[in-house]
Enzyme design. Structure first.
Site, PDB file in Angstrom:
ATOM      1  N   SER A  52      -3.681  -3.301   1.118  1.00 28.00           N
ATOM      2  CA  SER A  52      -2.517  -4.147   1.356  1.00 28.00           C
ATOM      3  C   SER A  52      -2.982  -5.515   1.829  1.00 28.00           C
ATOM      4  O   SER A  52      -3.855  -5.605   2.697  1.00 28.00           O
ATOM      5  CB  SER A  52      -1.665  -3.480   2.435  1.00 28.00           C
ATOM      6  OG  SER A  52      -0.469  -4.177   2.600  1.00 28.00           O
ATOM      7  N   CYS A  84       4.343   1.074  11.250  1.00 30.78           N
ATOM      8  CA  CYS A  84       5.195   1.628  10.195  1.00 30.78           C
ATOM      9  C   CYS A  84       5.968   2.838  10.671  1.00 30.78           C
ATOM     10  O   CYS A  84       6.910   3.266  10.032  1.00 30.78           O
ATOM     11  CB  CYS A  84       4.360   2.017   8.991  1.00 30.78           C
ATOM     12  SG  CYS A  84       3.251   0.728   8.487  1.00 30.78           S
ATOM     13  N   GLN A 135      -6.732  -0.327   6.347  1.00 29.67           N
ATOM     14  CA  GLN A 135      -7.396  -0.909   7.527  1.00 29.67           C
ATOM     15  C   GLN A 135      -8.905  -1.026   7.313  1.00 29.67           C
ATOM     16  O   GLN A 135      -9.623  -1.451   8.223  1.00 29.67           O
ATOM     17  CB  GLN A 135      -7.108  -0.050   8.781  1.00 29.67           C
ATOM     18  CG  GLN A 135      -5.631   0.186   9.069  1.00 29.67           C
ATOM     19  CD  GLN A 135      -4.878  -1.073   9.526  1.00 29.67           C
ATOM     20  OE1 GLN A 135      -5.489  -2.118   9.820  1.00 29.67           O
ATOM     21  NE2 GLN A 135      -3.561  -1.001   9.564  1.00 29.67           N
ATOM     22  N   ASN A 153      -5.231   3.730  11.216  1.00 28.03           N
ATOM     23  CA  ASN A 153      -4.404   2.633  11.713  1.00 28.03           C
ATOM     24  C   ASN A 153      -4.012   2.856  13.170  1.00 28.03           C
ATOM     25  O   ASN A 153      -3.576   1.943  13.854  1.00 28.03           O
ATOM     26  CB  ASN A 153      -3.141   2.469  10.855  1.00 28.03           C
ATOM     27  CG  ASN A 153      -2.398   3.761  10.668  1.00 28.03           C
ATOM     28  OD1 ASN A 153      -2.940   4.725  10.133  1.00 28.03           O
ATOM     29  ND2 ASN A 153      -1.161   3.806  11.115  1.00 28.03           N
ATOM     30  N   ALA A 167       0.822  -1.210   0.000  1.00 23.40           N
ATOM     31  CA  ALA A 167       0.000   0.000   0.000  1.00 23.40           C
ATOM     32  C   ALA A 167       0.858   1.262   0.000  1.00 23.40           C
ATOM     33  O   ALA A 167       0.432   2.302  -0.504  1.00 23.40           O
ATOM     34  CB  ALA A 167      -0.928  -0.006   1.207  1.00 23.40           C
TER      35      ALA A 167
END
Ligand code: PLP
Length: 371
Positions: A196, A317, A176, A146, A69
């Site tokens: 993703s 991330c 998400q 997220n 993503a």
């Protein structure tokens, strides 16, 4: 181990492993050739694309496979804006792959505007609409945060954005949200949607960009012309097959009503134990952000791990960065942010394991406070 860090990544479903293995051992041929074995591999890719499209509410021709993503989000910002003119709007709640892409545009002189988010973590609607004008080229809004699980009402916002500025393109980072909100992409009215696979029981390293039918976007990668010339490079057949298998399995396991009830039960438990839920209304059932007073999330995360529970803190991330841009934008102070853990459920997380994990987290917090 009870694994509750599913917003970071998920365990790969057996069916996805099997699909990937078959594509590596039996169907390993070049999908872009003309001999029969390769043509069959090409058919596997198109079958997977059809299967994914049907599961997410899109047309197969609207799906381009990417490596993740982050790549999809970067693509929208680097190539997805017509003539690269006009202003670009993001929300303060975006993932770093959108935020940093927007900052890149800004450093090249593009007028990038940021809409604030509310205490609940969703975009401030009237502030967003005030930023939009006839020169708005792109608006990018995260579907489900997220960090907190806050759900932006993308369908309604897209309508409002387009009625204010019909030429504005709308992108949503749906990492998400895909399948988890139950909303088909075609219903959202967006032009672009990033997703993703590793959040849904498939391996890391495969994602997609939904590009609404009829929209002309410049290619991301030039070369052999794969993916309708939009993203050249030999397709990742094993992971594309795994993606399709995982999405189907996820949809089979997922029950929005049950996951929402479980999240609510967790909220009640944590509040009863003196904790604060961050972003309370309009939330995804899959993500819960909890501020646990007088405890540093990092220490709690490690002690919980030693006691058999894996949870997140902040975004996976952005784990290496200090602070938290999104939680700050929601108005949390540094102390509150430091104490925030993220508990994220999978489609097959049971009530028993979630509640057991919650108890272990509170015990770990009490242990830290008593030190
Ligand atoms: N966007 C959101 C909302 C995410 O949660 C993540 C990863 O956690 C990403 C983008 C990046 O996804 P990927 O790991 O596929 O690059």
């Amino acid at each position: 181990m009870i694994y509750l860090d599913n917003a970071a990544t998920t365990k790969v479903y057996d069916c996805a492993v099997k699909a990937a293995c078959a594509a590596m051992s039996v169907n390993f041929y070049n999908p872009n050739t003309t001999y029969k074995s390769g043509v069959l591999v090409r058919e596997c890719i198109e079958n997977a694309r059809n299967q994914i499209a049907a599961s997410i509410g899109a047309h197969a021709s609207e799906i381009v496979f990417t490596s993740c993503a982050t790549e999809s989000n970067n693509w929208v910002f680097s190539c997805g804006i017509k003539n690269k003119k006009g202003n670009v709007i993001i929300s303060a709640g975006e993932h770093s792959s959108v935020y940093e892409s927007a900052m890149q545009l800004k450093s090249r002189g593009v007028d990038v505007r940021t809409a604030p988010i509310t205490r609940d973590g969703i975009v401030d609607e009237s502030a967003l609409l005030n930023l939009i004008d006839e020169n708005t080229a792109l608006v990018s809004l995260i579907h489900v945060s997220n960090e907190t699980g806050a759900v932006n009402p993308i369908k309604r916002l897209t309508k409002l954005i387009k009625s204010k500025s019909p030429r504005a393109l709308v992108h949503s980072d749906g990492v998400q949200g895909l399948v988890k909100t139950g909303e088909p992409i075609s219903d959202l009215g967006v032009d672009y949607y990033s997703a993703s696979a590793h959040k849904l029981g498939a391996p890391k390293g495969i994602g997609l960009l939904y590009i609404r039918q009829g929209l002309n976007v410049a290619p991301l990668l030039y070369g052999g012309g794969q993916e309708r010339g939009l993203r050249s490079g030999t397709q990742n057949t094993p992971y594309i097959s795994a993606f399709a298998a995982a999405v189907t399995e996820f949809k089979h396991l997922a029950n929005i009503g049950e996951i929402t009830r479980l999240r609510n039960e967790l909220c009640v438990f944590f509040v009863a134990n003196g904790c604060k839920i961050i972003g309370q209304s309009q939330n995804s059932g899959y993500i819960l952000c909890v501020s646990i007073p007088d405890v540093k999330a990092e220490i709690l995360q490690n002690i919980a791990h030693d006691n058999g529970v894996i949870i997140g803190k902040g975004a996976a991330c952005s784990g290496s960065k200090r602070g938290n841009r999104v939680l700050s934008a929601m108005g949390l102070n540094a102390k509150e942010i430091e104490s925030c853990v993220r508990i994220s459920l999978a489609a097959d997380t049971s009530r028993e394991e979630a509640m057991e994990a919650a108890k272990i987290i509170i015990q770990a917090a009490n242990q830290i406070r008593s030190l």
